[in-house]
Design a protein around this motif. Sequence first.
Motif, mmCIF file in Angstrom:
data_model
loop_
_atom_site.group_PDB
_atom_site.id
_atom_site.type_symbol
_atom_site.label_atom_id
_atom_site.label_comp_id
_atom_site.label_asym_id
_atom_site.label_seq_id
_atom_site.Cartn_x
_atom_site.Cartn_y
_atom_site.Cartn_z
ATOM 1 N N ARG A 30 0.812 -1.206 0.000
ATOM 2 C CA ARG A 30 0.000 0.000 0.000
ATOM 3 C C ARG A 30 0.850 1.263 0.000
ATOM 4 N NH1 ARG A 30 -4.351 -2.043 4.569
ATOM 5 N NH2 ARG A 30 -5.411 -3.564 3.242
ATOM 6 N N THR A 31 0.283 2.308 -0.597
ATOM 7 C CA THR A 31 0.958 3.601 -0.639
ATOM 8 C C THR A 31 1.167 4.133 0.776
ATOM 9 O OG1 THR A 31 -0.129 4.074 -2.734
ATOM 10 C CG2 THR A 31 0.791 5.947 -1.519
ATOM 11 N N GLU A 32 2.312 4.695 1.026
ATOM 12 C CA GLU A 32 2.608 5.263 2.336
ATOM 13 C C GLU A 32 1.768 6.524 2.541
ATOM 14 O OE1 GLU A 32 4.485 4.804 5.950
ATOM 15 O OE2 GLU A 32 4.683 3.523 4.193
ATOM 16 N N ILE A 33 1.017 6.560 3.628
ATOM 17 C CA ILE A 33 0.201 7.731 3.956
ATOM 18 C C ILE A 33 1.001 8.555 4.958
ATOM 19 C CG2 ILE A 33 -2.047 8.533 4.755
ATOM 20 C CD1 ILE A 33 -2.181 6.849 2.228
ATOM 21 N N ASP A 34 1.759 9.525 4.447
ATOM 22 C CA ASP A 34 2.735 10.201 5.297
ATOM 23 C C ASP A 34 2.679 11.727 5.225
ATOM 24 O OD1 ASP A 34 3.640 10.424 2.738
ATOM 25 O OD2 ASP A 34 5.566 9.426 3.063
ATOM 26 N N THR A 35 1.579 12.256 4.690
ATOM 27 C CA THR A 35 1.428 13.711 4.663
ATOM 28 C C THR A 35 -0.013 14.065 5.036
ATOM 29 O OG1 THR A 35 0.695 13.853 2.350
ATOM 30 C CG2 THR A 35 3.095 13.852 2.760
ATOM 31 N N PRO A 36 -0.239 15.281 5.551
ATOM 32 C CA PRO A 36 -1.610 15.696 5.870
ATOM 33 C C PRO A 36 -2.544 15.588 4.663
ATOM 34 C CG PRO A 36 -0.048 17.197 6.882
ATOM 35 C CD PRO A 36 0.754 16.277 5.998
ATOM 36 N N ALA A 37 -2.057 15.932 3.473
ATOM 37 C CA ALA A 37 -2.901 15.871 2.273
ATOM 38 C C ALA A 37 -3.334 14.441 1.979
ATOM 39 C CB ALA A 37 -2.155 16.456 1.078
ATOM 40 N N LYS A 38 -2.420 13.498 2.135
ATOM 41 C CA LYS A 38 -2.754 12.097 1.883
ATOM 42 C C LYS A 38 -3.742 11.576 2.922
ATOM 43 C CE LYS A 38 1.549 10.752 -0.464
ATOM 44 N NZ LYS A 38 2.755 9.896 -0.380
ATOM 45 N N ILE A 39 -3.606 12.019 4.158
ATOM 46 C CA ILE A 39 -4.537 11.604 5.205
ATOM 47 C C ILE A 39 -5.935 12.134 4.904
ATOM 48 C CG2 ILE A 39 -5.126 11.862 7.651
ATOM 49 C CD1 ILE A 39 -2.070 11.957 8.199
ATOM 50 N N SER A 40 -6.020 13.387 4.505
ATOM 51 C CA SER A 40 -7.321 13.969 4.163
ATOM 52 C C SER A 40 -7.943 13.244 2.978
ATOM 53 C CB SER A 40 -7.166 15.465 3.845
ATOM 54 O OG SER A 40 -6.753 16.172 5.001
ATOM 55 N N GLU A 41 -7.120 12.898 2.004
ATOM 56 C CA GLU A 41 -7.613 12.162 0.840
ATOM 57 C C GLU A 41 -8.134 10.787 1.260
ATOM 58 O OE1 GLU A 41 -6.071 10.584 -3.538
ATOM 59 O OE2 GLU A 41 -4.661 11.513 -2.126
ATOM 60 N N THR A 121 -0.946 18.691 16.683
ATOM 61 C CA THR A 121 -2.258 19.335 16.850
ATOM 62 C C THR A 121 -2.812 19.820 15.514
ATOM 63 O OG1 THR A 121 -1.152 21.438 17.324
ATOM 64 C CG2 THR A 121 -1.772 20.065 19.216
ATOM 65 N N SER A 122 -1.926 20.051 14.552
ATOM 66 C CA SER A 122 -2.382 20.488 13.236
ATOM 67 C C SER A 122 -3.238 19.431 12.541
ATOM 68 C CB SER A 122 -1.185 20.840 12.345
ATOM 69 O OG SER A 122 -0.343 19.700 12.166
ATOM 70 N N LEU A 123 -3.098 18.182 12.973
ATOM 71 C CA LEU A 123 -3.874 17.087 12.382
ATOM 72 C C LEU A 123 -5.076 16.701 13.243
ATOM 73 C CD1 LEU A 123 -1.063 14.761 10.965
ATOM 74 C CD2 LEU A 123 -2.693 16.148 9.683
ATOM 75 N N ASN A 124 -5.380 17.512 14.266
ATOM 76 C CA ASN A 124 -6.548 17.209 15.100
ATOM 77 C C ASN A 124 -7.854 17.142 14.308
ATOM 78 O OD1 ASN A 124 -5.188 16.809 17.465
ATOM 79 N ND2 ASN A 124 -5.640 18.817 18.342
ATOM 80 N N PRO A 125 -8.090 18.026 13.325
ATOM 81 C CA PRO A 125 -9.333 17.909 12.550
ATOM 82 C C PRO A 125 -9.467 16.566 11.838
ATOM 83 C CG PRO A 125 -8.370 20.071 12.237
ATOM 84 C CD PRO A 125 -7.352 19.270 12.978
ATOM 85 N N GLN A 126 -8.369 16.086 11.236
ATOM 86 C CA GLN A 126 -8.403 14.780 10.577
ATOM 87 C C GLN A 126 -8.597 13.657 11.598
ATOM 88 O OE1 GLN A 126 -6.292 17.260 9.889
ATOM 89 N NE2 GLN A 126 -5.583 17.223 7.744
ATOM 90 N N LYS A 127 -7.983 13.805 12.755
ATOM 91 C CA LYS A 127 -8.139 12.802 13.811
ATOM 92 C C LYS A 127 -9.582 12.742 14.276
ATOM 93 C CE LYS A 127 -6.280 11.513 18.372
ATOM 94 N NZ LYS A 127 -5.305 11.876 19.437
ATOM 95 N N GLY A 128 -10.194 13.909 14.488
ATOM 96 C CA GLY A 128 -11.588 13.929 14.915
ATOM 97 C C GLY A 128 -12.508 13.313 13.890
ATOM 98 N N GLU A 129 -12.303 13.645 12.615
ATOM 99 C CA GLU A 129 -13.148 13.080 11.555
ATOM 100 C C GLU A 129 -12.999 11.563 11.498
ATOM 101 O OE1 GLU A 129 -14.016 13.478 6.744
ATOM 102 O OE2 GLU A 129 -12.274 14.498 7.626
ATOM 103 N N ALA A 130 -11.769 11.072 11.602
ATOM 104 C CA ALA A 130 -11.532 9.631 11.539
ATOM 105 C C ALA A 130 -12.209 8.902 12.695
ATOM 106 C CB ALA A 130 -10.033 9.355 11.537
ATOM 107 N N LEU A 131 -12.127 9.460 13.890
ATOM 108 C CA LEU A 131 -12.740 8.820 15.056
ATOM 109 C C LEU A 131 -14.263 8.788 14.938
ATOM 110 C CD1 LEU A 131 -10.513 10.381 17.864
ATOM 111 C CD2 LEU A 131 -10.651 7.932 17.307
ATOM 112 N N ILE A 132 -14.869 9.892 14.532
ATOM 113 C CA ILE A 132 -16.324 9.928 14.390
ATOM 114 C C ILE A 132 -16.765 9.000 13.266
ATOM 115 C CG2 ILE A 132 -18.316 11.371 13.871
ATOM 116 C CD1 ILE A 132 -17.253 12.007 16.587
ATOM 117 N N ALA A 133 -16.026 9.008 12.159
ATOM 118 C CA ALA A 133 -16.375 8.138 11.035
ATOM 119 C C ALA A 133 -16.281 6.673 11.441
ATOM 120 C CB ALA A 133 -15.459 8.430 9.845
ATOM 121 N N ARG A 134 -15.240 6.318 12.191
ATOM 122 C CA ARG A 134 -15.100 4.932 12.655
ATOM 123 C C ARG A 134 -16.261 4.555 13.567
ATOM 124 N NH1 ARG A 134 -9.633 3.196 15.722
ATOM 125 N NH2 ARG A 134 -10.544 4.349 17.471
ATOM 126 N N ALA A 135 -16.635 5.458 14.443
ATOM 127 C CA ALA A 135 -17.755 5.197 15.350
ATOM 128 C C ALA A 135 -19.050 5.024 14.566
ATOM 129 C CB ALA A 135 -17.894 6.336 16.355
#
Length: 492
Positions: A30-41, A121-135
């Motif tokens: 799998r492609t390495e997910i190593d940047t904020p842009a890739k995480i958002s994608e 902390t700059s990735l907190n929005p992505q973290k929050g979205e991922a947690l809610i989406a998983r739930a």
Amino acid sequence: MKNLKITLSLLILICISSCDDFLSEKPDNRTEIDTPAKISELLVEAYPQMSYFEIAETMSDNVFDSGMPETLANNEQNYNWLIQTETTNIDTQAYYWDACYKAIAHANKALQAIEELGNPTSLNPQKGEALIARAYSHFMLVSLWSKRYNPDTAASDLGIPYVTKPETELLTKYKRNTVAEVFDFIEKDIEEGLKYVTNDYKEPRFHFNVNASKAFASRFYLVKGDWDRVIELSDDLGARPEGKLRDFSTYESIGVEDQQLKYGSSNVETNLLIVSANSIVSRVYSLNRFNLSGIGRPEIFGGTTNLFGKAYYYNFYSSNGSITLFLPKFYEYFKYSNVTAGIGDPYVAEVLLSNDEFFLNRIEAHVMKGQIDLVNEELEYFLATRTPTYDSTTDKLTEARVVAKFPVVPDEYTPFYTMTPVQTSYVKAIAETRRRDFIHEGLRWFDIKRFNIVVKHETSNKPVNILVKDDNRRALQIPLHASNTGVELNPR
């Protein structure tokens, strides 16, 4: 109309990203997910992109035998609360199961990538979205494939596998958690995610933005019976959420196609979370024998079913001479993979969460807190937006009116908690309001489960099929391909 079509087309393109084949790759490839842009994608794919609407709706008391000579096999099996033999088509139980776990896998990979980047902390929005989406995906799975939540039995009732780590093998075997464990995991993810979610998106209604996250949380806590949390989450709505509910009066003067487009549009204030579902839900009204029918419509939408004794705004249409009916909610966009051969996939913009549901959750929580005066104000306001001839001077909601319209029927509504007779009448009034407002969208099935309502399905020339209280068929059977990999079957 043109702008709405453009919006829907953009939604389809947004949801079909380069991460689409992510789960088909062996983990090491799998492609390495190593940047904020890739995480958002990656998070674009953290939402189930299949539909549960037809599955849940057909199991409910919103559908009838229309008498059409033919139907899709999965439609009849849903109607009879059976496991589906069709597993390769969209809108099937197995496909929705897979769609949820695929979404969960993308959320987990995003969370892993955030952790490997040091949890900035700059990735907190992505973290929050991922947690809610998983739930959310786990909540939908446990709501469909497990018994209803009951704290007295949840510690022993079979839940679903709650997956919190990315797969390290191509085929991973999972054990089912209990319902209690699943609900604990969901709550943990929700509360952590709510700390971080944001509205900072180009298209916030295609993501778990702040209000969408709160609306989902209110649905979860309503099922759990935490009335204070439901009210707290919905405080921004208040008792009169002016401009935030669906304005059905604006649908009166436009055609069917425009109504379909508008219902799922990101420009409509009530729509909090929209997903592009690979689905033919917009076609099922003319394909399925077991559906809302012309014969069954008066039972649900007759003028006397309104608490004011008046007609609703809901306008129904038919493509087969009123054998089956539909409310225009789903516009299909067909994405061609080969235009010449006519090959491609149908997509529909589905509203998964709205202020309309959010507000009804709030009203129900106020009922359970005994705040009847406030409930009268809130429920009257909601119903007024659904009643074209509402008169504020004469159409006043009172306890006497609600109790008379929805008298207590012994052993009809039996949630895991106790209700007074007055509360029972009001809860039934709200459930019946929700039933009508979300016709075709499957929410009625979840009320049937949590209130343990008996459902009778009649089929021509066959005995009446009755879903009794605590019937094991209220939990969908685990898809065959999942049980073949070790996921324990539900009892039958």
